[in-house]
Enzyme design. Structure first.
Site, PDB file in Angstrom:
ATOM      1  N   LYS A   1       2.173 -16.515   1.839  1.00  0.00           N
ATOM      2  CA  LYS A   1       1.226 -15.426   2.083  1.00  0.00           C
ATOM      3  C   LYS A   1      -0.074 -15.691   1.328  1.00  0.00           C
ATOM      4  O   LYS A   1      -0.061 -16.108   0.166  1.00  0.00           O
ATOM      5  CB  LYS A   1       1.842 -14.095   1.638  1.00  0.00           C
ATOM      6  CG  LYS A   1       1.083 -12.863   2.093  1.00  0.00           C
ATOM      7  CD  LYS A   1       1.881 -11.592   1.791  1.00  0.00           C
ATOM      8  CE  LYS A   1       1.211 -10.345   2.322  1.00  0.00           C
ATOM      9  NZ  LYS A   1       2.012  -9.126   2.082  1.00  0.00           N
TER      10      LYS A   1
ATOM     11  N   SER B   1      16.362  28.646  -2.052  1.00  0.00           N
ATOM     12  CA  SER B   1      15.766  29.840  -2.650  1.00  0.00           C
ATOM     13  C   SER B   1      15.422  30.930  -1.645  1.00  0.00           C
ATOM     14  O   SER B   1      15.132  32.058  -2.042  1.00  0.00           O
ATOM     15  CB  SER B   1      14.482  29.444  -3.386  1.00  0.00           C
ATOM     16  OG  SER B   1      13.477  29.052  -2.453  1.00  0.00           O
TER      17      SER B   1
ATOM     18  N   GLU C   1       9.112  -8.849   6.737  1.00  0.00           N
ATOM     19  CA  GLU C   1       8.698  -9.526   5.509  1.00  0.00           C
ATOM     20  C   GLU C   1       9.831  -9.549   4.487  1.00  0.00           C
ATOM     21  O   GLU C   1      10.537  -8.563   4.283  1.00  0.00           O
ATOM     22  CB  GLU C   1       7.478  -8.799   4.931  1.00  0.00           C
ATOM     23  CG  GLU C   1       6.824  -9.491   3.765  1.00  0.00           C
ATOM     24  CD  GLU C   1       5.509  -8.826   3.353  1.00  0.00           C
ATOM     25  OE1 GLU C   1       4.762  -9.430   2.569  1.00  0.00           O
ATOM     26  OE2 GLU C   1       5.243  -7.701   3.829  1.00  0.00           O
TER      27      GLU C   1
ATOM     28  N   CYS D   1       1.693  -9.677   7.248  1.00  0.00           N
ATOM     29  CA  CYS D   1       1.525  -8.277   6.833  1.00  0.00           C
ATOM     30  C   CYS D   1       0.090  -7.923   6.454  1.00  0.00           C
ATOM     31  O   CYS D   1      -0.753  -7.722   7.317  1.00  0.00           O
ATOM     32  CB  CYS D   1       2.484  -7.949   5.686  1.00  0.00           C
ATOM     33  SG  CYS D   1       2.621  -6.157   5.380  1.00  0.00           S
TER      34      CYS D   1
END
Length: 696
Positions: free
Chosen positions: A97, A341, A28, A158
Site C-alpha cells: 500500500k 428506562s 483489505e 483502499c
C-alpha cells in the site's frame, strides 16, 4: 487472525469459481483481519500470515483462478500492508500500500510503512515455508501491474481511491483495464455514496473495470465494516453486494466484455494523455482471463443498474444490529441485558436488538448454518438440537433481557412504556424499585457526616441536588451488572449477559450523563447516533417493524426522572437542563469536529445560519455555553462505553476524537472576542420582514 479467516477465503474462492469467475478479489488484510491494530507490531502476526497463505497456495480451490489476497508483509525490516497476487500455486506480485489512512478511526502509519517508490519494483525474499510450496526464492515486490495474455490488471488499495492523485489515473493511462480495490471501509451514516461516486467517476473518466471488495462485519473494534462490494464498468455499477449482512462470506460476480473498455477509451484527449504516461513495470502472467469473447468475472452477461442505497433510518436499523450479532457470537455469552428506562434512547437500543433478532430469523430461514449454530449455542441448546430461530419475539425472549429500575422519582408512564415495549419485542422483562438501595447509600453518608442531603425542590443546594441524582444513576449501573450476571442463572440457564448502554452521541458530546452510571456498560449500539436521527429511526421502525407502541416514546418529553416533581408539577426536562436542544447539539458537534471550528469560528458560522431567528448576543451565549459544558465534561469521554461508530462528529476519546480531556474551560480570549464581535453585529432577527426560519 484465525484459521477461520483462511477457511472463509477458501470458501469465497470456491464460490467465485463456481460462478465462472477467473479473477477473485478479497478485502483489505483479509488473512489477519483489519482490526489487529498493535498486533501488527508483533512478529507472530507476520509468521502466521505466511502459514495461512501457504494453506491457500496449496489448496485445490485456488487453482486456475487469479486471486488477490491481503496480508501484512515485512520487507527489508519494514512492515507493509500488502496485496499478494497468486495463480496456480505461485506468487505473481506483492503490491504494498502506498497511501495510508491515518486520521479519524485509522492509525495505519502506526503499524505500516507506505511504499513511496512509485513504479519501482524490488525482489522480495520468500520465507522457507513458501519456497517449498512455490519453488520460488524471490518474487516482485512494489508498484507494478500484471499483464495477462488478454488484459492488464492494476491494484489500488483502499485509501488510495480517496487520494487526490489516485493510482488508477496513471495506471489507466498506461493501459491497465482492470482495477482491483481491497478495502476496510467502515460504516458511517450517509457515507456510502462517496465510495460509489468515486468508483463511478474513476471508471467514467478513464474507462475500465473496477472490482471493489470491502470487509463486512465487526472486526473486534468499534467499527462496523459495511460491505457494499461492487463491480463497475465505464462509470456504471454492474453488481452490488449487501451493505449489511450476517453472512460470513458473500461473493458477487459479473461478466464483462473487455472491448467495452477499449471502445470507451477512444477519445482523443485520453489518447493524448496516455501517450505521455510513464510506464509501469509489467509482470507477465501466462494465462487468459477470458473465454475468447471477453473478461469473465462471472457466469452470465451482466447489465448495469442504479446503486441501491439504504435510508439513514434503515442504516440505523441494520448496521448496529449486525455489529451486535457479531459481538454477541464472538464474545460467546448468552445474550444482552438492557436497563430500559421508558425513554427514547433505551427504546431505540431495544428496537435495534429487535432488528438483530429479525435478521437472525431471516438468515436462519435461508439456511445460514453459521447463524443457526451460533443461535443454538447462545440459547443453551444441546449439540443434537434441531432448534432454528423462526420468530423474532421467541428468540428475543431467550437472549434479550430488560429491566426497569424505578425509584420514587419515576413515573407510571415510563414504567408502563418500558413494560409494553418489552412485551412487543419479546424481551424477558424485570420490573423493580431501587428506593431501599438509594436510602441505604444516603444513610451511610448521613451516619458518617451527620448531614442529610436534600433535593433542590426541598431547599437543597446544587451540590446536594446533583449528588442525589447521581446516587440513583450509579446504583442502576451496579444493579444492572448484578442482573446481567445472575438473570440466566435465575432462569435455570448457564452463562452471563453483556450489558448494553444507551447514551446517544449528543449527550456524550455535551457530557450530559453521570460518569459510571447506567451509561457505563459493555457496549453501546447508539453511542454514535444523534438524538435527531434516533427519533427518525423510531418513527421508521413504528411502521417497518409494526410496533405501534413506539408512538408513545416519540411523544414523551426526554427526562432522566432523577428529581422529585416540584410545586409547579413540571417534568424534569433533558433539554432544559442542558441549556440547549438536541438539534442544536448536532449542529455544534458537526461544526466542532467535521468543520474543525473553535469557539470564534463556530460563532461566525452560526451568525450566518441562525441570524434570522436569534440575535448575535443570543447566539454568542449558546456557543459559549456549549464550549464551557463541553470542556468541563470532556473527562467523561475517557471512560465512555465502547460505541458502534456511526457519526462523523463522535466525541469518542478512545479512538476517534483525539482532544484534551482537561481544558481551561473559560476560554477567556475566545469568549472575549465573541462578545466584542456580537456587540458590533446588527441584529437581523429583529428587522421587519425577515423570515423567522426555524433553527436547524
Amino acid at each position: 487472525m484465525s484459521q477461520g479467516n483462511c477457511e472463509r477465503i477458501l470458501r469465497s474462492i470456491k464460490i467465485a469459481k463456481a460462478k465462472g469467475a477467473t479473477i477473485r478479489v478479497g478485502p483489505e488484510l483479509e488473512i489477519t483481519g483489519y482490526g489487529c491494530l498493535d498486533h501488527f507490531l508483533e512478529g507472530d502476526t507476520f509468521l502466521h500470515s505466511w502459514e495461512m497463505l501457504a494453506t491457500i497456495l496449496q489448496s485445490e480451490e485456488a487453482q486456475d483462478i487469479v486471486c488477490d489476497i491481503g496480508m501484512p508483509i515485512a520487507h527489508k525490516n519494514c512492515t507493509y500492508n500488502c496485496r499478494v497476487i497468486i495463480h496456480n500455486g505461485k506468487i505473481v506480485l506483492i503490491r504494498p500500500k502506498m497511501w495510508m489512512a491515518n486520521d479519524g478511526n485509522y492509525r495505519e502509519l502506526r503499524h505500516f510503512t507506505p511504499w513511496h517508490k512509485h513504479r519501482q519494483v524490488e525482489q522480495h525474499s520468500l520465507p522457507g515455508i513458501i519456497r517449498r510450496i512455490t519453488g520460488q526464492s524471490f518474487v516482485p515486490f512494489g508498484d507494478a501491474v500484471i499483464a495477462t495474455e488478454d488484459t492488464v490488471i492494476g491494484v489500488e488499495l483502499c485509501e488510495e481511491l480517496f487520494t487526490p492523485a489516485s493510482p488508477h489515473i496513471l495506471m489507466g493511462l498506461d493501459g491497465v483495464e482492470i482495477f482491483t480495490n481491497s478495502s476496510a471501509s467502515h460504516h458511517e451514516l450517509r457515507k456510502l455514496n462517496r465510495r460509489v461516486d468515486l468508483i463511478k467517476e474513476a471508471t467514467q473518466k478513464l474507462g475500465g473495470i473496477y472490482l471493489y471488495a470491502n470487509q463486512q462485519g465487526c472486526d473486534g473494534d468499534r467499527l462496523y465494516y459495511d460491505g457494499a462490494c461492487m463491480i463497475a464498468l465505464n462509470g456504471a455499477i454492474l453488481a452490488q453486494g449487501s451493505q449489511f449482512s450476517l453472512s460470513d462470506v458473500e461473493v458477487i460476480t459479473a461478466t464483462i466484455d473487455i472491448e467495452a473498455v477499449r471502445a470507451h477509451r477512444t477519445d482523443s484527449s485520453r489518447r493524448m494523455q496516455a501517450s505521455q504516461a510513464e510506464a509501469y513495470e509489467r509482470i507477465i502472467l501466462d494465462t487468459r482471463l477470458d473465454g475468447g469473447m471477453g473478461i469473465r468475472v462471472g457466469e452470465d452477461e451482466t447489465k448495469s443498474g442504479e446503486f441501491m442505497y439504504h435510508t439513514p433510518e434503515e442504516e440505523i436499523a441494520l448496521g448496529p444490529a449486525c455489529w451486535l450479532w457479531d459481538y454477541l457470537r464472538r464474545s460467546r455469552v448468552q445474550g444482552y441485558f438492557l436497563p430500559l428506562s421508558g425513554g427514547i434512547d433505551s427504546c431505540a437500543t431495544a428496537v435495534i436488538v429487535h432488528s438483530m433478532c429479525r435478521l437472525v430469523v431471516t438468515a436462519s430461514q435461508h439456511g445460514d448454518e453459521q447463524v443457526i449454530a451460533d443461535a443454538r449455542r447462545m440459547t443453551g441448546e444441546p449439540e443434537y438440537s434441531t432448534y432454528v430461530p423462526n420468530d423474532p419475539k421467541e428468540f428475543a425472549n431467550r437472549i434479550f433481557h430488560t429491566c426497569y429500575m424505578g425509584t420514587e422519582n419515576s413515573s407510571p408512564e415510563t414504567r408502563k412504556r418500558a413494560k409494553d415495549l418489552a412485551a412487543a419485542i419479546g424481551a424477558y422483562h424485570v420490573d423493580l424499585n431501587m428506593d431501599t438501595a438509594v436510602s441505604a447509600v444516603k444513610g451511610i453518608f448521613s451516619f458518617v457526616t451527620g448531614r442529610t442531603p436534600t433535593f433542590a425542590v426541598h431547599g437543597g443546594s446544587p451540590a446536594e441536588n446533583l449528588a442525589l441524582q447521581n446516587i440513583q444513576a450509579r446504583l442502576r449501573m451496579v444493579v444492572g451488572y448484578l442482573f446481567a450476571q445472575l438473570l440466566p442463572w435465575a432462569r435455570g440457564k448457564v452463562g452471563a449477559l453483556l450489558v448494553l448502554g444507551s447514551a446517544n452521541v449528543d449527550e456524550s458530546l455535551r457530557g450530559y450523563l453521570t460518569k459510571y452510571d447506567c451509561s457505563s456498560a459493555d457496549v453501546n449500539p447508539i453511542g454514535g447516533i444523534s438524538k435527531t436521527d434516533l427519533k427518525k429511526f423510531i418513527k421508521y421502525a413504528e411502521t417497518a417493524f409494526d410496533l405501534p407502541i413506539l408512538e408513545s416514546f416519540l411523544d414523551a418529553i426526554p427526562s432522566a426522572e432523577l428529581i422529585p416533581i416540584g410545586a409547579d408539577n413540571a417534568v424534569q426536562s433533558d433539554e432544559a437542563e442542558m441549556g440547549m436542544t438536541y438539534d442544536e447539539l448536532s449542529v455544534f458537534g458537526r461544526l466542532r469536529k467535521v468543520e474543525k471550528c473553535g469557539p470564534l469560528s463556530m460563532f461566525g458560522k452560526l451568525v450566518g445560519e441562525w441570524g434570522t431567528t436569534l440575535s448575535p448576543s443570543q447566539i454568542a451565549e449558546k456557543v459559549k455555553h456549549f464550549w464551557f459544558t463541553y470542556a468541563i465534561n470532556r473527562h467523561k469521554m475517557t471512560t465512555i462505553t465502547p460505541s458502534v461508530h456511526m457519526e462523523a462528529y463522535s466525541p469518542d476519546d478512545n479512538r476517534f476524537d483525539m482532544r484534551p480531556f482537561l481544558y481551561p474551560a473559560r476560554f477567556d480570549h475566545q469568549f472575549h472576542k465573541i462578545d466584542v464581535l456580537a456587540d458590533s453585529l446588527p441584529n437581523r432577527a429583529t428587522q421587519p420582514g425577515v423570515d423567522k426560519a426555524k433553527v436547524d
